[in-house]
Design a protein around this motif. Structure first.
Motif, PDB file in Angstrom:
ATOM      1  N   LYS A   1      -0.775   0.130  11.485  1.00 33.87           N
ATOM      2  CA  LYS A   1      -1.291  -0.075  10.187  1.00 33.87           C
ATOM      3  C   LYS A   1      -0.060   0.124   9.344  1.00 33.87           C
ATOM      4  O   LYS A   1       0.955   0.437   9.637  1.00 33.87           O
ATOM      5  CB  LYS A   1      -1.860   1.512   9.873  1.00 33.87           C
TER       6      LYS A   1
ATOM      7  N   ALA B   1       0.875   0.212   6.442  1.00 32.98           N
ATOM      8  CA  ALA B   1       0.907   0.454   5.259  1.00 32.98           C
ATOM      9  C   ALA B   1       1.666   1.072   4.893  1.00 32.98           C
ATOM     10  O   ALA B   1       1.874   1.272   4.454  1.00 32.98           O
ATOM     11  CB  ALA B   1       0.507   0.951   5.559  1.00 32.98           C
ATOM     12  N   ALA B   2       1.860  -0.009   4.871  1.00 36.04           N
ATOM     13  CA  ALA B   2       2.082   0.740   4.604  1.00 36.04           C
ATOM     14  C   ALA B   2       3.289   1.299   4.279  1.00 36.04           C
ATOM     15  O   ALA B   2       2.826   0.724   3.863  1.00 36.04           O
ATOM     16  CB  ALA B   2       1.525   0.742   4.970  1.00 36.04           C
TER      17      ALA B   2
ATOM     18  N   PHE C   1      -3.791  -0.097   2.491  1.00 35.41           N
ATOM     19  CA  PHE C   1      -3.425   1.250   2.551  1.00 35.41           C
ATOM     20  C   PHE C   1      -3.280   1.427   1.158  1.00 35.41           C
ATOM     21  O   PHE C   1      -2.707   0.698   0.180  1.00 35.41           O
ATOM     22  CB  PHE C   1      -2.188   1.819   3.249  1.00 35.41           C
TER      23      PHE C   1
ATOM     24  N   MET D   1      -6.373   4.405   4.634  1.00 39.20           N
ATOM     25  CA  MET D   1      -5.971   3.080   5.285  1.00 39.20           C
ATOM     26  C   MET D   1      -7.465   2.440   5.997  1.00 39.20           C
ATOM     27  O   MET D   1      -8.422   3.078   6.367  1.00 39.20           O
ATOM     28  CB  MET D   1      -5.168   3.465   6.632  1.00 39.20           C
TER      29      MET D   1
ATOM     30  N   THR E   1     -12.306   2.822   7.049  1.00 41.26           N
ATOM     31  CA  THR E   1     -11.517   3.691   6.188  1.00 41.26           C
ATOM     32  C   THR E   1     -11.248   4.878   6.747  1.00 41.26           C
ATOM     33  O   THR E   1     -12.418   5.736   6.936  1.00 41.26           O
ATOM     34  CB  THR E   1     -11.829   3.496   4.692  1.00 41.26           C
TER      35      THR E   1
END
Length: 196
Positions: free
Chosen positions: A2, A4-5, A105, A124, A130
């Motif tokens: 992920k 995100a970020a 994110f 995220m 989510t």
């Protein structure tokens, strides 16, 4: 897995002296990496990165809680160093990039936890799901860049998420369900805010 970020760490600008207004910062893609890693059957740790992403960052130096961050990652840009595994991770078994081309994110809260640390909470979204995510952030440096003279933030942001919570749980728990995400990078004061 992920990102995100990643990036959430740059909200650490809230640790500098009060300025009284939000400033825009730009991520330096040549010095920012979005990394992930997970356990493989207890024998090794598989690592990867996302190479295509965009982020926006607004920082209120006087009131860090007013800072904002959003990041969009192109899911197809993941790389683990082995083409067959990358193709599988991009398939419908995992990220299903044909249907869900991005990972996102967006921050929801920033809290200072120390002189050079903070937490950045946010949402995220992966594969249409989510989940709340909290990054622990370390400020590696915040100063005028020695080569450009532009105020620059260096940061490291880390979190751990459950991949199955996002619908990517194939082979868990034999292949680790816990995925560590680490974003290390730099952001510089946007040109439009350098004289404000």
């Amino acid at each position: 897995m992920k990102l995100a970020a990643s990036l959430a760490a740059s909200l650490a600008l809230g640790l500098i002296a009060p300025a009284g207004a939000a400033d825009s910062f730009q991520f330096d893609p040549s010095h920012t990496q979005i990394l992930f890693e997970y356990d493989h059957l207890g024998f090794s740790t598989t690592q990867g990165t996302f190479t295509d992403w965009q982020g926006t960052l607004s920082v209120d130096e006087a009131e860090p809680a007013n800072s904002r961050l959003s990041v969009t990652i192109v899911a197809d840009s993941l790389h683990t160093g082995w083409a067959d595994r990358d193709a599988h991770l991009r398939s419908a078994d995992f990220f299903d990039v044909a249907t869900y081309p991005t990972v996102t994110f967006a921050s929801t809260a920033v809290e200072r936890t120390g002189d050079e640390t903070l937490t950045v909470a946010g949402e995220m979204t992966i594969r249409g799901t989510t989940q709340p995510v909290v990054f622990a952030v370390e400020v590696n440096g915040l100063a005028d860049h020695p080569m450009t003279g532009v105020r620059t933030l260096g940061f490291t942001a880390t979190t751990q998420v459950s991949r199955s919570a996002f619908g990517l749980g194939l082979f868990a728990p034999a292949v680790g369900d816990a995925v560590t995400i680490r974003v290390s990078g730099e952001a510089t004061l946007a040109e439009t805010d350098r004289d404000s």
